[in-house]
Design an enzyme around this catalytic site. Structure first.
Site, mmCIF file in Angstrom:
data_model
loop_
_atom_site.group_PDB
_atom_site.id
_atom_site.type_symbol
_atom_site.label_atom_id
_atom_site.label_comp_id
_atom_site.label_asym_id
_atom_site.label_seq_id
_atom_site.Cartn_x
_atom_site.Cartn_y
_atom_site.Cartn_z
ATOM 1 N N SER A 265 0.834 -1.239 0.013
ATOM 2 C CA SER A 265 -0.083 -0.054 0.273
ATOM 3 C C SER A 265 0.973 1.180 0.014
ATOM 4 C CB SER A 265 -0.784 0.097 1.374
ATOM 5 O OG SER A 265 0.035 0.174 2.404
ATOM 6 N N ASP A 266 0.316 2.392 -0.272
ATOM 7 C CA ASP A 266 0.973 3.523 -0.303
ATOM 8 C C ASP A 266 1.059 4.020 0.930
ATOM 9 O OD1 ASP A 266 2.767 5.736 -0.704
ATOM 10 O OD2 ASP A 266 1.684 6.387 -2.565
ATOM 11 N N TRP A 267 1.898 4.906 1.360
ATOM 12 C CA TRP A 267 2.039 5.641 2.677
ATOM 13 C C TRP A 267 0.858 5.819 3.398
ATOM 14 C CZ3 TRP A 267 6.911 6.856 4.805
ATOM 15 C CH2 TRP A 267 6.859 7.975 5.963
ATOM 16 N N ASN A 269 -1.850 4.431 3.366
ATOM 17 C CA ASN A 269 -3.000 4.107 2.672
ATOM 18 C C ASN A 269 -4.178 3.545 3.526
ATOM 19 O OD1 ASN A 269 -2.484 5.124 0.295
ATOM 20 N ND2 ASN A 269 -2.731 3.111 -0.853
#
Ligand code: BGC
Length: 729
Positions: A265-267, A269
Site C-alpha cells: 500500500s502507499d504511505w 493508505n
C-alpha cells in the site's frame, strides 16, 4: 533433519511454505507491516523484537546491518526487507549518482539507456543494504498541473510501458539473488495521475473500460516482464480507494494477470481509508478492508498490526488471508537471497563504487539524451566559436536543488522554500549549469554571471544588475524554470507560468537586443508562450541530475547534437488542458473561441542541429490478420551537415470502430544515428494485437477494418507521412 526453509536447494516457493508453517499468527502479521524507519518514537529494534516486523522503508547503510542483526536473533531469524525511493538514482544516499528524473529520461526514448540507469541505481542501492526501490512510476502525466509529472515517463501509455519495462529489467537483473539486483515496484496502481484538476490524490472517476484502455496496459506489460511488486495508489477511483479495491488488486492484478508478487500500500493508505477517505469507521475496519482487497505489505500504518491480529482472532478475517500475503512476502525474500547471505552484503566496496566515475559518466550520457531542443532560430545554436563573452543569467543557473529535482535533495523548509540540506547531500559532487558552461568554455569565451532574480521571491531589485552584465556580453544564456517547492507530492499548481520575477527578468534581458538563449530547468511543462515568441533558442533540460550542468554545456557548445523528443505536450495556457496528443475525436469545433487548441509543443516534438527528411512510407503487407506483425518501412535522410540521432515515431488510428478511439496512438518507434548525407530505411514492427481496443463488454480485441498509419518526427499532423492498411477477419 533438514530445515527446508534454511536449505537453498529447495525452491523459494517450497521454502516459503515451510517457513510459513512454523510461524505464529503474530510473526506472520509482523511480516506484513512496513513502518517508517525514521520514526524516532518507534525504534526499529523494538518493533522487530516485540512485533516481528519484517520490512522497513527509508533506512540505509549501517543501520540496515544493525537491524538485520536484531532480526537474526528473533525466533526464526527472518531477514528484513528494506525499501526506499531510489527513483532517479539512490537519492537518499550521500554521494550516490543522481540521474535526470523520469520525465527527462523518457525524452531520450532510449530503453537500453534507461535499463542501464536502473542497473547502476540497483548496484548503488544494494551496496547500502537496501533491497527494494519504489520505482518505476507508471502514472500517465496527462494534466501538467499535477505535482508528480516529473516522476513519470510522460503522457503516453505505450511509451510508458516500454520504458518502465526497461527500468524493471535494470533493477531486477537476470537473477534477483545477484548481489546487484533489487526489487522494482510498479506504482501507483492505478491512474493516480488522472485525478480531477491535477490535484494530488483528489477525485478520480475512470470507467473500467478506460482503465483497461489507457492505464492498466503499462502495468500489465511490466508484470508480464517479471516486476515483483506493485504499489497501490493513494486516490479513490469511482469512490473506491485503491487499497480497498478488491476488483483491482485481487480480481485483475492477481487473478486475471496472475501476478505472483507483492502489493504494497502507499504511505498510510490503510490509515487514510478511515481518516481522509472515510470508507472505514475506524482503523480496524480499514485494516480488514486492506486485507480483503489484497494488500500484502502495509506501508507506514503501524496500527495495522494490532488491528489485523484482532480481526483474525475474532474470526472476521480468515488466517488464510494473512498466510497468503505472508507467503508472497517470504517467497520474495527467498528469491532475493536474503536467507542466503544477501541480508549482510559485502559493503567494503561501497565508497569506491557509489557515485564512481563510470556511474557519473552514465549520468552525463543520460542527461545529454534527455535534453530537448525546442527552438533554434537562425541556427543560433550551437554557439559560435568566435563568441568572446557570454552572460549566464538566471535563478536556476547555479542551483543544485532545482537541477536535481525531487527525491534527490528534496529539501524544503517549513515555508516550502527549497533547501539543499535535508538529506545532507554533498552539493560539491554536482555540476551546475553555470559550472558546466565555465568548465567547457575554459579561458574563452569569458563567462559572466548574475542570478538576476529568484524562482519564488517576486522582488525585482537584482534585475537591473543582471541587465548590466548582459549588456557586456554578445549572447545571453538565461537559465530559468521552477524548483522543488513548485512540484512533487502534494505540490500541484493551478498556473504554469514562470514564477518569482523570472518573466520580468527575461523581458528585461530581451530589451538589451542581444541574442537570448533560454535553458529551462523544470519538473514539468510550463506555459511559456512569451519565451517561445521571444527567445532565439530554447533548451528543455528538465531536472538533469548530477552531471546536468556539463550536459547542458555540451549541447550549447555543440559537442553533442540534441536528440530528445518531448513525451508530454506543453500547453500555452492552463485553460487549454488537457492537451495530450491522443485525444478522442468528437469536439464540436477545433478551437476555443478565445484561443487556439494547439499546444505550445506536442508530444514527440524536438529539434536537432541537423535536419532529417522522411520519405517513402510503406508497409510490407497492407492486409494483415490478428496474429500478424505489420512491418513498417520509411526512408530517413540526414539532410543537414552534422551527424545526429532521430527518433522515428509510428502512430496508428483505427478509422471506424465500435467505440471511439484516439485520433492517433503511438504504437512503435525507432532511434537512428545518421551521418550527414546518409540515408537509411528504418523498419518498425507493430504487432496487430497491439491495435486492440476495449469494447463495451470490456473485451480487448482488434476489430477488423481499415487503419491509418502515420510515421514521422512528432505527433503533429504536419510532421507525419501517412498510409493505410486493413486488418482482415
Ligand atoms: C509516495 C510513494 C512513495 C512512498 C514512500 C508516498 O508518499 O506516494 O510514491 O514510494 O511515499 O516514500
Amino acid at each position: 533433519m533438514t530445515v527446508v526453509y534454511r536449505d537453498p536447494l529447495y525452491s523459494p516457493a517450497e521454502r516459503a511454505v515451510d517457513l510459513l508453517k512454523r510461524m505464529t499468527l503474530e510473526e506472520k502479521v509482523g511480516q506484513m507491516v512496513q513502518p517508517n524507519g525514521m520514526d524516532e518514537e518507534n525504534p526499529p529494534e523494538k518493533l522487530i523484537e516485540e512485533k516481528n516486523i519484517g520490512t522497513f522503508l527509508h533506512i540505509i547503510g549501517d543501520k540496515c546491518k544493525k537491524y538485520q542483526e536484531t532480526a537474526r536473533k528473533t525466533r526464526l531469524g527472518i531477514p528484513l526487507l528494506f525499501g526506499i525511493d531510489a527513483i532517479h538514482g539512490h537519492g537518499f544516499q550521500d554521494g550516490a549518482v543522481i540521474f535526470p528524473t523520469q520525465i527527462g529520461l523518457s525524452c531520450s526514448w532510449n530503453p537500453e539507456m534507461i535499463e542501464k540507469v536502473a542497473a547502476i541505481t540497483a548496484r548503488e542501492v544494494a551496496l547500502t543494504g537496501v533491497h527494494w526501490t519504489f520505482s518505476p512510476v507508471l502514472c500517465l502525466a496527462r494534466d501538467p498541473r499535477w505535482g508528480r509529472v516529473d516522476e513519470t515517463f510522460g503522457e503516453d501509455p505505450y511509451l510508458t510501458g516500454v520504458l518502465a519495462e526497461a527500468m524493471v529489467r535494470g533493477y531486477q537483473g537476470e537473477d534477483l539473488a545477484a548481489s546487484d539486483s533489487i526489487l522494482a515496484c510498479a506504482k501507483h496502481f492505478v491512474a493516480y495521475g488522472e485525478t480531477t484538476g491535477g490535484r494530488d490524490s483528489a477525485e478520480c472517476d475512470i470507467s473500467e473500460r478506460k482503465l483497461r484502455t489507457l492505464f492498466l496496459p503499462p502495468f500489465k506489460r511490466v508484470i508480464d516482464a517479471g516486476c515483483t511488486t506493485v504499489m497501490a495508489g493513494y486516490h479513490a477511483n469511482d469512490g473506491v480507494p485503491c487499497s480497498a479495491d478488491r476488483r483491482l488488486l485481487k480480481d485483475i492484478l492477481k487473478e486475471e494477470w496472475g501476478f505472483e508478487g507483492v502489493v504494497v500500500s502507499d504511505w498510510n493508505n490503510i490509515g487514510h481509508l478511515h481518516t481522509t477517505q472515510k470508507v472505514a469507521k475506524d482503523l480496524k475496519e480499514a485494516a480488514g478492508m486492506g486485507l480483503n482487497a489484497g494488500n500484502d505489505i502495509i506501508m507506514f500504518t503501524l496500527e495495522f498490526y494490532n488491528r489485523a491480529l484482532e480481526l483474525v482472532r475474532e474470526g472476521v478475517i480468515k488466517e488464510e488471508v494473512i498466510d497468503e500475503a505472508c507467503r508472497r512476502i517470504l517467497e520474495l525474500k527467498f528469491r532475493l537471497g536474503l536467507f542466503d547471505g544477501k541480508s549482510f552484503p559485502d559493503t567494503s566496496e561501497a565508497a569506491e563504487i557509489i557515485g564512481c566515475r563510470e556511474h557519473r559518466e552514465a549520468a552525463y550520457q543520460t542527461a545529454l539524451e534527455s535534453i530537448v531542443l525546442l527552438k533554434n532560430q537562425d541556427n543560433l545554436l550551437p554557439l559560435d566559436k568566435d563568441i568572446k563573452r557570454i552572460a549566464v543569467i538566471g535563478p536556476n543557473a547555479d542551483d543544485i536543488t532545482a537541477q536535481y529535482g525531487d527525491w534527490a535533495i528534496a529539501g524544503r523548509d517549513e515555508n516550502g522554500v527549497p533547501t539543499a540540506e535535508s538529506y545532507g547531500y554533498d552539493k560539491k559532487l554536482a555540476t551546475t549549469v553555470l559550472q558546466g558552461i565555465r568548465g567547457r568554455a575554459g579561458k574563452e569565451p569569458e563567462i559572466l554571471y548574475e542570478k538576476g532574480c529568484d524562482v519564488i521571491d517576486k522582488r525585482k531589485e537584482n534585475i537591473a544588475r543582471a541587465v548590466k552584465v548582459a549588456e557586456q556580453a554578445e549572447v545571453i544564456i538565461a537559465v530559468v524554470g521552477d524548483t522543488t517547492c513548485l512540484y512533487g507530492e502534494c505540490l500541484d499548481r493551478a498556473d504554469l507560468n514562470l514564477t518569482g520575477a523570472q518573466q520580468e527578468l527575461l523581458e528585461a534581458l530581451k530589451r538589451t537586443g542581444k541574442p537570448l538563449l533560454v535553458v529551462l530547468i523544470n519538473g514539468k511543462p510550463l506555459t511559456v508562450p512569451w519565451v517561445i515568441e521571444n527567445a532565439d533558442a530554447i533548451i528543455e533540460a528538465w531536472n538533469p541530475g548530477m552531471e546536468g550542468g556539463k550536459a547542458v554545456a555540451s549541447v550549447l557548445f555543440g559537442d553533442f547534437n540534441p536528440c530528445g523528443k518531448l513525451t508530454i505536450s506543453f500547453p500555452r495556457h492552463v485553460g487549454q488542458l488537457p492537451v495530450y496528443y491522443n485525444q478522442l475525436p468528437g469536439w464540436h469545433t477545433d478551437r476555443y473561441q478565445d484561443m487556439t487548441v494547439e499546444p505550445l509543443f506536442s508530444f514527440g516534438y524536438g529539434l536537432s542541429y541537423t535536419s532529417f527528411e522522411y520519405s517513402n512510407l510503406r508497409v510490407k503487407n497492407n492486409r494483415v490478420k490478428q496474429d500478424d506483425i505489420i512491418n513498417v518501412y520509411v526512408d530517413i535522410e540526414n539532410t543537414g551537415s552534422r551527424a545526429g540521432i532521430e527518433i522515428i515515431q509510428a502512430y496508428v488510428n483505427d478509422l471506424y470502430s465500435s467505440v471511439t478511439t484516439p485520433v492517433k496512438e503511438l504504437k512503435g518507434f525507432s532511434r537512428l544515428n545518421l551521418k550527414p548525407g546518409e540515408k537509411r530505411t528504418v523498419e518498425i514492427e507493430i504487432p496487430v494485437r497491439s491495435l486492440s481496443l476495449v469494447n463495451r463488454e470490456l473485451e480487448e480485441m482488434v476489430e477488423p477494418g481499415e487503419f491509418e498509419l502515420m510515421v514521422g518526427r512528432s505527433s503533429r499532423d504536419e510532421d507525419l507521412l501517412t498510409t493505410k492498411f486493413s486488418v482482415i477477419e
